[in-house]
Scaffold this motif. Structure first.
Motif, PDB file in Angstrom:
ATOM      1  N   SER A 298       8.599   5.302   5.666  1.00  0.00           N
ATOM      2  CA  SER A 298       7.823   5.870   4.567  1.00  0.00           C
ATOM      3  C   SER A 298       6.757   4.929   4.038  1.00  0.00           C
ATOM      4  O   SER A 298       5.991   5.304   3.155  1.00  0.00           O
ATOM      5  CB  SER A 298       8.758   6.273   3.421  1.00  0.00           C
ATOM      6  OG  SER A 298       9.494   5.162   2.945  1.00  0.00           O
ATOM      7  N   TYR A 299       6.691   3.698   4.575  1.00  0.00           N
ATOM      8  CA  TYR A 299       5.656   2.741   4.187  1.00  0.00           C
ATOM      9  C   TYR A 299       4.577   2.594   5.253  1.00  0.00           C
ATOM     10  O   TYR A 299       3.686   1.764   5.105  1.00  0.00           O
ATOM     11  CB  TYR A 299       6.270   1.357   3.945  1.00  0.00           C
ATOM     12  CG  TYR A 299       7.149   1.220   2.719  1.00  0.00           C
ATOM     13  CD1 TYR A 299       7.158   2.166   1.704  1.00  0.00           C
ATOM     14  CD2 TYR A 299       7.983   0.120   2.584  1.00  0.00           C
ATOM     15  CE1 TYR A 299       7.970   2.026   0.594  1.00  0.00           C
ATOM     16  CE2 TYR A 299       8.795  -0.043   1.465  1.00  0.00           C
ATOM     17  CZ  TYR A 299       8.788   0.910   0.474  1.00  0.00           C
ATOM     18  OH  TYR A 299       9.590   0.753  -0.628  1.00  0.00           O
TER      19      TYR A 299
ATOM     20  N   GLY B 119       3.264   8.833   8.494  1.00  0.00           N
ATOM     21  CA  GLY B 119       2.752   9.762   7.501  1.00  0.00           C
ATOM     22  C   GLY B 119       2.423   9.185   6.143  1.00  0.00           C
ATOM     23  O   GLY B 119       1.919   9.907   5.269  1.00  0.00           O
ATOM     24  N   ALA B 120       2.686   7.896   5.911  1.00  0.00           N
ATOM     25  CA  ALA B 120       2.352   7.283   4.626  1.00  0.00           C
ATOM     26  C   ALA B 120       0.834   7.109   4.496  1.00  0.00           C
ATOM     27  O   ALA B 120       0.104   7.100   5.491  1.00  0.00           O
ATOM     28  CB  ALA B 120       3.042   5.925   4.477  1.00  0.00           C
ATOM     29  N   VAL B 121       0.362   6.941   3.279  1.00  0.00           N
ATOM     30  CA  VAL B 121      -1.076   6.748   3.071  1.00  0.00           C
ATOM     31  C   VAL B 121      -1.474   5.282   3.194  1.00  0.00           C
ATOM     32  O   VAL B 121      -2.663   4.963   3.224  1.00  0.00           O
ATOM     33  CB  VAL B 121      -1.522   7.293   1.693  1.00  0.00           C
ATOM     34  CG1 VAL B 121      -1.268   8.775   1.611  1.00  0.00           C
ATOM     35  CG2 VAL B 121      -0.828   6.554   0.544  1.00  0.00           C
ATOM     36  N   THR B 122      -0.504   4.367   3.237  1.00  0.00           N
ATOM     37  CA  THR B 122      -0.791   2.947   3.451  1.00  0.00           C
ATOM     38  C   THR B 122       0.146   2.420   4.520  1.00  0.00           C
ATOM     39  O   THR B 122       1.099   3.090   4.919  1.00  0.00           O
ATOM     40  CB  THR B 122      -0.580   2.124   2.160  1.00  0.00           C
ATOM     41  OG1 THR B 122       0.817   2.170   1.814  1.00  0.00           O
ATOM     42  CG2 THR B 122      -1.403   2.664   1.019  1.00  0.00           C
ATOM     43  N   GLY B 123      -0.122   1.199   4.976  1.00  0.00           N
ATOM     44  CA  GLY B 123       0.729   0.657   6.023  1.00  0.00           C
ATOM     45  C   GLY B 123       0.519  -0.820   6.237  1.00  0.00           C
ATOM     46  O   GLY B 123       0.098  -1.564   5.340  1.00  0.00           O
ATOM     47  N   VAL B 124       0.795  -1.258   7.460  1.00  0.00           N
ATOM     48  CA  VAL B 124       0.721  -2.659   7.840  1.00  0.00           C
ATOM     49  C   VAL B 124      -0.689  -3.219   7.676  1.00  0.00           C
ATOM     50  O   VAL B 124      -0.878  -4.424   7.531  1.00  0.00           O
ATOM     51  CB  VAL B 124       1.238  -2.815   9.293  1.00  0.00           C
ATOM     52  CG1 VAL B 124       1.028  -4.222   9.825  1.00  0.00           C
ATOM     53  CG2 VAL B 124       2.719  -2.439   9.372  1.00  0.00           C
ATOM     54  N   ASP B 125      -1.676  -2.358   7.657  1.00  0.00           N
ATOM     55  CA  ASP B 125      -3.081  -2.797   7.559  1.00  0.00           C
ATOM     56  C   ASP B 125      -3.550  -3.042   6.126  1.00  0.00           C
ATOM     57  O   ASP B 125      -4.717  -3.354   5.898  1.00  0.00           O
ATOM     58  CB  ASP B 125      -3.997  -1.759   8.210  1.00  0.00           C
ATOM     59  CG  ASP B 125      -4.011  -0.417   7.460  1.00  0.00           C
ATOM     60  OD1 ASP B 125      -3.080  -0.166   6.658  1.00  0.00           O
ATOM     61  OD2 ASP B 125      -4.938   0.377   7.685  1.00  0.00           O
ATOM     62  N   PHE B 126      -2.672  -2.930   5.134  1.00  0.00           N
ATOM     63  CA  PHE B 126      -3.107  -2.884   3.740  1.00  0.00           C
ATOM     64  C   PHE B 126      -3.888  -4.128   3.304  1.00  0.00           C
ATOM     65  O   PHE B 126      -4.879  -4.009   2.565  1.00  0.00           O
ATOM     66  CB  PHE B 126      -1.896  -2.696   2.816  1.00  0.00           C
ATOM     67  CG  PHE B 126      -2.244  -2.248   1.429  1.00  0.00           C
ATOM     68  CD1 PHE B 126      -2.349  -0.906   1.111  1.00  0.00           C
ATOM     69  CD2 PHE B 126      -2.482  -3.169   0.424  1.00  0.00           C
ATOM     70  CE1 PHE B 126      -2.675  -0.486  -0.171  1.00  0.00           C
ATOM     71  CE2 PHE B 126      -2.795  -2.768  -0.863  1.00  0.00           C
ATOM     72  CZ  PHE B 126      -2.897  -1.422  -1.169  1.00  0.00           C
TER      73      PHE B 126
END
Length: 329
Positions: free
Chosen positions: A279-280, A285-292
């Motif tokens: 969910s992260y 499908g999350a709006v943010t991720g590892v690239d934040f």
């Protein structure tokens, strides 16, 4: 020659590009997944997609792309074969794998765990072997050990909320010995930002050089006075957990980064995202991720008036320095 240890071998730290100092691309099971299935990250294709987002954002800052420090430690669901496949399929991605331990809680019932059965020296030998020979294909879930070609370049320790249990102290003692023997840096887990100062002091008591220690998840304790106390020990801080509005506003992290930089600590702060749940991550499908960090934090810091050279330190050069091995092990 100075080098960082990636799963593909030793490289010039300057080639690491943007550093995500604490994240998770693959986790195939174990206690944390048992506690919360959202931690299951076993899909290689999804991890490739997530790694691709990170590299795309990282290339806005560095032609080299970026490096994810995958902070899944021993007996916590590591799968180095899958992790290596992810790395091989994402152009511009490098991965530093981790040995060491999480907090006691994630090992579930620990009276019979091998950490309690083995001596500190025996545990140390296992950590050193992960770093110098190759990480066990079976993630020290035993009893058979089968070394892969993929070596760890970082050691993790973790502590409980507001305390360091005897199990965790024993893990810290072994991690300290392995770090001093191999020159691998120690990157920690604090629970809700507690015990950060105690972690730094205890690891130093065990003999680990201060600049080989990074205290992690510490942004949860948005108390700049306290964070400065930890930094005064000579260690690094790792600020992660981005877009966790359920805990605190993003402005808290920006405040921490700004004030600590102004106080002269800017050379010893690392960034990560710890997007260790489905969910992260964007791929799920999350709006943010590892690239934040490169996609959102970097541009935001510039928009808020941070000096560009400081932003580059946070995204790249501090991490390149910290994840340099201190010995030719």
């Amino acid at each position: 020659m100075a080098h960082a240890r990636t799963i593909r071998g030793d490289v010039d730290p300057a080639t690491l590009g943007v550093i995500n100092a604490h994240d998770h691309l693959i986790r195939v099971g174990a206690g944390e997944v048992y506690i919360d299935g959202d931690h299951q990250l076993a899909d290689v294709d999804k991890a490739v997609e997530e790694g691709g987002y990170f590299v795309a954002a990282a290339k806005n800052w560095s032609e080299a792309g970026g490096t994810v420090v995958d902070m899944c430690p021993a007996n916590c669901g590591r799968d180095l074969v899958k992790l290596a496949e992810v790395e091989s399929r994402v152009d511009g991605l490098q991965v530093i794998a981790t040995t060491g331990f999480h907090r006691e809680h994630v090992y579930l019932e620990t009276q019979s765990h091998w950490v309690n059965r083995y001596t500190v020296d025996q545990i140390t030998e296992l950590l050193i072997a992960d770093i110098t020979e190759g990480i066990d294909r079976h993630d020290y879930s035993g009893p058979i050990i089968e070394r892969t070609e993929y070596k760890a370049g970082c050691i993790k320790i973790g502590t409980a909320y507001g305390m360091i249990t005897p199990f965790e102290r024993k893990c810290m003692a072994a991690a300290a010995q392995a770090s001093m023997e191999t020159g691998a840096p120690i990157n920690t887990h604090t629970t809700y930002g507690t015990c950060g100062l105690e972690q730094a002091q205890l690891l130093k008591e065990f003999g680990v050089p201060a600049d080989q220690i990074a205290i992690g998840h510490i942004q949860r304790n948005a108390d700049v006075f306290y964070l400065a106390q930890i930094l005064d020990e000579g260690v690094y801080l790792e600020i992660d957990g981005t877009y966790r509005i359920k805990y605190q506003p993003e402005s808290n992290r920006m405040k921490e980064l700004k004030e600590l930089g102004e106080r002269g600590y800017g050379d010893r702060i690392l960034l990560g995202t710890d997007s260790g749940k489905r969910s992260y991550q964007k791929a799920y499908g999350a709006v943010t991720g590892v690239d934040f960090n490169p996609a959102v934090d970097g541009p935001r810091m510039l928009a808020e008036g941070f000096d560009a050279s400081y932003v580059e330190k946070l995204l790249m050069t501090n991490g390149q320095r910290f994840f340099t091995m201190r010995k030719d092990s």
